[in-house]
Design a protein around this motif. Structure first.
Motif, PDB file in Angstrom:
ATOM      1  N   ASN A   1       0.855  -1.192   0.000  1.00 10.40           N
ATOM      2  CA  ASN A   1       0.000   0.000   0.000  1.00 10.40           C
ATOM      3  C   ASN A   1       0.889   1.238   0.000  1.00 10.40           C
ATOM      4  O   ASN A   1       1.567   1.528   0.981  1.00 10.40           O
ATOM      5  N   ASN A   2       0.921   1.945  -1.119  1.00 10.69           N
ATOM      6  CA  ASN A   2       1.670   3.210  -1.122  1.00 10.69           C
ATOM      7  C   ASN A   2       0.727   4.417  -1.230  1.00 10.69           C
ATOM      8  O   ASN A   2       1.132   5.497  -1.629  1.00 10.69           O
TER       9      ASN A   2
ATOM     10  N   ASP B   1      -0.266   6.984   0.406  1.00 12.78           N
ATOM     11  CA  ASP B   1       0.183   7.673   1.623  1.00 12.78           C
ATOM     12  C   ASP B   1      -0.795   8.737   2.115  1.00 12.78           C
ATOM     13  O   ASP B   1      -0.611   9.297   3.195  1.00 12.78           O
TER      14      ASP B   1
ATOM     15  N   ASN C   1      -4.127   8.003   2.162  1.00 11.88           N
ATOM     16  CA  ASN C   1      -5.317   7.198   2.492  1.00 11.88           C
ATOM     17  C   ASN C   1      -6.525   7.604   1.649  1.00 11.88           C
ATOM     18  O   ASN C   1      -7.660   7.653   2.131  1.00 11.88           O
TER      19      ASN C   1
ATOM     20  N   VAL D   1      -3.395   4.530   5.805  1.00  4.96           N
ATOM     21  CA  VAL D   1      -2.260   5.244   5.216  1.00  4.96           C
ATOM     22  C   VAL D   1      -1.195   4.230   4.813  1.00  4.96           C
ATOM     23  O   VAL D   1      -0.719   3.450   5.638  1.00  4.96           O
ATOM     24  N   GLY D   2      -0.838   4.230   3.555  1.00  3.83           N
ATOM     25  CA  GLY D   2       0.146   3.273   3.068  1.00  3.83           C
ATOM     26  C   GLY D   2       1.563   3.700   3.375  1.00  3.83           C
ATOM     27  O   GLY D   2       1.894   4.886   3.333  1.00  3.83           O
ATOM     28  N   THR D   3       2.382   2.716   3.711  1.00  4.81           N
ATOM     29  CA  THR D   3       3.785   3.015   4.011  1.00  4.81           C
ATOM     30  C   THR D   3       4.719   2.370   3.004  1.00  4.81           C
ATOM     31  O   THR D   3       5.938   2.544   3.075  1.00  4.81           O
ATOM     32  N   SER D   4       4.184   1.631   2.064  1.00  9.09           N
ATOM     33  CA  SER D   4       5.045   1.034   1.038  1.00  9.09           C
ATOM     34  C   SER D   4       5.580   2.147   0.131  1.00  9.09           C
ATOM     35  O   SER D   4       4.908   3.161  -0.062  1.00  9.09           O
ATOM     36  N   PRO D   5       6.780   1.947  -0.405  1.00  9.81           N
ATOM     37  CA  PRO D   5       7.371   3.034  -1.200  1.00  9.81           C
ATOM     38  C   PRO D   5       6.772   3.140  -2.604  1.00  9.81           C
ATOM     39  O   PRO D   5       6.289   2.163  -3.167  1.00  9.81           O
TER      40      PRO D   5
ATOM     41  N   SER E   1      12.270   5.629  -0.390  1.00  2.00           N
ATOM     42  CA  SER E   1      11.472   6.230   0.684  1.00  2.00           C
ATOM     43  C   SER E   1      11.135   7.688   0.402  1.00  2.00           C
ATOM     44  O   SER E   1      11.192   8.541   1.286  1.00  2.00           O
TER      45      SER E   1
ATOM     46  N   THR F   1       8.344  10.287  -1.978  1.00  2.60           N
ATOM     47  CA  THR F   1       7.049  10.255  -2.649  1.00  2.60           C
ATOM     48  C   THR F   1       7.215  10.749  -4.075  1.00  2.60           C
ATOM     49  O   THR F   1       7.860  11.770  -4.308  1.00  2.60           O
TER      50      THR F   1
END
Lengths: 218, 510
Positions: A156-157, A159, A161, A167-171, B493, B495
């Motif tokens: 899940n990226n 970020d 939501n 909220v996604g934390t995958s890059p 890491s 965006t």
């Protein structure tokens, strides 16, 4: 009785054979790269090292691509370019005729593996003839075709939501011929669903191929 | 030819409908795209001018000053504060020029024929290329408008001098249907014995305005000269010499007014001429070089990654119009139009530097020629088909263009598979702008990009602490947020935000 207790470790060992069986790195076949040009080198100071190789996904013997030729459904049932069968046809090239283009906004594709299986990795290729990243990318598995219960999120990226799955934390990652191999951590599921919300180049969603590596449940 | 009153009313009604439709279509998608990098540069320059920072002509990398002064002038009249400038407002400045070009076409009904100009104007009103670049804050829409204004003014002026009897064939057409008279009558009653001074001054002003808009105006002057000499012999230029000096004087005056920034920076006058050396160097060997067939290929049927494009019917009908422009029935304006359009296409095809918007001016000519081709198609058909075929062709042309709008202005409006756009800014940039808008104003932002990530500087123009670097600076740690151009590096890491095809910005908080 004491002898019986001594046998317990042997019974336990026998039960965990499947968990301890020999694992080897998952081998995924990649199409030839399409992008040309060499990035200009730059010193990045204390930023994380670029192009770090992701750790390989370890799989036991007997793991295959369960998605090949399987039925695909989508939130956009009538794509303008390509069709949904392209997603599981085994071709991973990025040229015209190899990808399906879904509408703008958040869209999903779903693969029915036919039966519940033990999943080790999901590999996805969106579109790799241009440097871009797909946004709001979420990969989920479930035994429920509606994805309303027992849903496991593997990637899940999103970020912000925006999809409401948290909220996604995958890059975010750059699309390449190597696609993205997402560990499935031995999740057991029959259905795989992948979301995206456009990409950094345009508002549309694309899929070239999705491979689901796993093996039938014991 | 005397046009009946009811036909005139019908023409005016149709012309009004076309103009209203063109305006509606352009307004409907005026903010569909974030600024292109070039639009960002022009907007930034206008913003600086409007807030009192003045204007300095840059011969190396900018076009003429007209657009900035026109936009700043309209902003002042409309009461727009510098901070209130946005895509829609700035693009409405070029939209005026786009509508002006359509109005010019409609105003040429006398020399070109009512049918051809109505069809041509309708085609231009819905043409994706015109809709897009009439709402692009770059110089092209105004450049196109001034060019066609000069074309029609010059034709009228050129046709006003004394003529030999051999030239008594014609100039005007008319009527809503095909003109069938074997030899056209002069439209204007009586011909002045010498070219008018007013016409000369108007031409001079337009020449000056073209030069003040884009330095490449010399290419259009050359094409116009070819067109003029195609309809009248070279030696006849002697009739015009007395008026050349006033025309030249007017052109020079307009040039000096704009390039000297209204008499405040005289170095700009010389810089305006110096620009030609830069453009000569840029004409070949740049990243924008394309094969000679680029413009033809853009209109020819083709597919880009699954999306079909092309305007073959327009090409065929324009070709028909060109052929008929050399028939005995043609007016001299029709002939000049054909020569001018073809010469422009040849010139732009021969220059390696190519972008889709450079096609805008010749494209206007193609639409008028296509209109002529449609009307004249009746001449080649038996009478029973002659009344319906032009209507069917016209409907097919309009349908094809309207159908293309769905792709070019809708689904693929900002997609680099759209051949009408060039290096479009990704819609995703608005997400980045929104994200940065939520960051406290005193936070420092470093943008590390080989080309300053335009149009980002326009969107971040009000932020006091943004640094632009082509490579990471030594004091990178002093910045709260870092935006990395994906051509330089791809940090993990971070965006991702889209900037242009193949270019992303990676936002990395410190």
């Amino acid at each position: 009785m004491k002898k019986l207790f001594l046998l317990i470790p042997f019974f336990a060992a026998a039960l965990t054979v499947r968990a301890d069986e020999a694992l080897t790195p998952l081998k995924v076949e990649f199409p030839p790269p399409v992008l040309t040009g060499t990035p200009v080198p730059a010193k990045l100071g204390n930023l994380e090292a670029p192009n770090t190789k992701l750790p390989p996904v370890m799989v036991p013997a007997g793991v295959t691509n369960l998605a090949k030729g399987k039925k695909v459904t989508s939130s956009d049932p009538a794509p303008v370019i390509g069709d949904l069968t392209l997603i599981t046809d085994g071709d991973k090239e990025s040229e015209e005729g190899y990808f399906v283009e879904l509408d703008r906004g958040r869209q999903w594709v779903q693969i029915d593996l036919g039966a519940s299986a033990e999943l080790y990795a999901i590999a996805v290729w969106h579109y790799h003839s241009q440097a871009r990243a797909y946004l709001g990318m979420i990969v989920q598995v479930s035994d429920d075709p509606e994805f309303k219960k027992d849903v496991k999120t593997l990637f899940n990226n999103d970020d912000t939501n925006s999809a409401g799955f948290g909220v996604g934390t995958s890059p975010s990652y750059l699309e390449k011929n190597t696609g993205r191999v997402i560990p499935a951590n031995k999740a057991v599921a029959r259905y795989v669903r992948l979301y995206s919300s456009g990409n950094t180049a345009n508002e549309l969603n694309h899929y070239i191929e999705v491979e689901v590596f796993g093996r039938p449940r014991p | 030819m005397v046009v009946p009153a009811h036909s005139r009313r019908l023409f005016l009604f149709a012309a009004g409908l076309i103009l209203v439709g063109a305006a509606a279509l352009r307004f409907a998608q005026i903010d569909r795209r974030p600024f292109h990098a070039d639009e960002g540069v022009q907007a930034y320059q206008t913003w600086q001018l409007l807030r009192g920072d003045g204007y300095t002509y840059d011969p190396a990398d900018k076009h003429g000053p007209w657009l900035y002064y026109a936009a700043a002038g309209i902003a002042k009249i409309s009461g727009w504060a510098p901070a209130a400038l946005d895509e829609s407002r700035l693009r409405s400045v070029t939209l005026l020029a786009g509508l002006g070009t359509i109005a010019l076409m409609l105003g040429a009904a006398t020399p070109l024929g009512c049918g051809p100009v109505l069809i041509g104007a309708a085609l231009l009103a819905i043409a994706p290329l015109a809709v897009i670049y009439d709402t692009y804050f770059i110089q092209e829409a105004w450049f196109c408008f001034f060019t066609w204004a000069l074309f029609f003014a010059a034709l009228r002026w050129w046709d006003s001098g004394p003529k030999t009897s051999s030239e008594s064939r014609a100039s005007a057409g008319g009527g809503l249907g095909p003109a069938r008279a074997p030899a056209r009558q002069e439209s204007r009653c009586g011909r002045s014995s010498e070219p008018s001074l007013t016409g000369a001054l108007l031409i001079g002003a337009l020449v000056g305005l073209m030069q003040a808009t884009k330095e490449t105006s010399v290419l259009h002057f050359a094409a116009l000269a070819v067109a003029l000499f195609a309809i009248r012999p070279l030696y006849e230029i002697r009739h015009f010499w007395p008026r050349v000096l006033p025309a030249f004087g007017m052109a020079a005056l307009v040039y000096v007014v704009f390039y000297s920034a209204f008499f405040t920076r005289w170095a700009g006058v010389a810089d305006g001429l110096r620009a030609y050396f830069h453009y000569a160097g840029r004409a070949a060997g740049s990243a924008h070089d394309q094969p000679w067939s680029y413009y033809l290929a853009l209109l020819w049927p083709h597919s880009i990654q699954g999306v079909r494009w092309g305007e073959p019917l327009l090409l065929v009908m324009a070709l028909g119009g060109m052929i008929s422009a050399f028939s005995s029935r043609a007016t001299i304006t029709q002939r000049a139009l054909a020569v001018f359009t073809v010469t422009l296409l040849v010139i732009y095809s021969l220059i390696p530097y190519k972008t889709p918007w450079l096609l805008l001016t010749p494209y206007v000519g193609l639409t008028m020629l296509a209109g002529l081709g449609v009307i004249e198609s009746a001449q080649m058909l038996p009478a029973k088909f002659a009344s319906i075929v032009p209507g069917l062709l016209c409907a097919a042309l309009l349908f094809a263009s309207g159908w293309r709008d769905f792709s070019a202005l809708g689904r693929y409006a900002n997609d680099d598979r759209n051949p009408y756009v060039y290096q479009p800014t990704s819609s995703d940039l608005t997400r980045l702008v929104k994200t940065l808008g939520a960051v406290a104003a005193d936070h420092k932002i470093a943008v590390v990009s080989p080309d300053s990530a335009w149009p980002l500087p326009w969107y971040l123009r009000d932020r006091p602490a943004v640094g632009y670097f082509s490579t990471p600076p030594e004091n990178l740690a002093a910045y709260d947020l870092i935006l990395f151009d994906s051509r330089l590096e791809t940090p993990l890491s971070a965006t991702a935000f889209g900037l242009r095809p193949n270019v992303m910005l990676w936002l990395k908080p410190r």
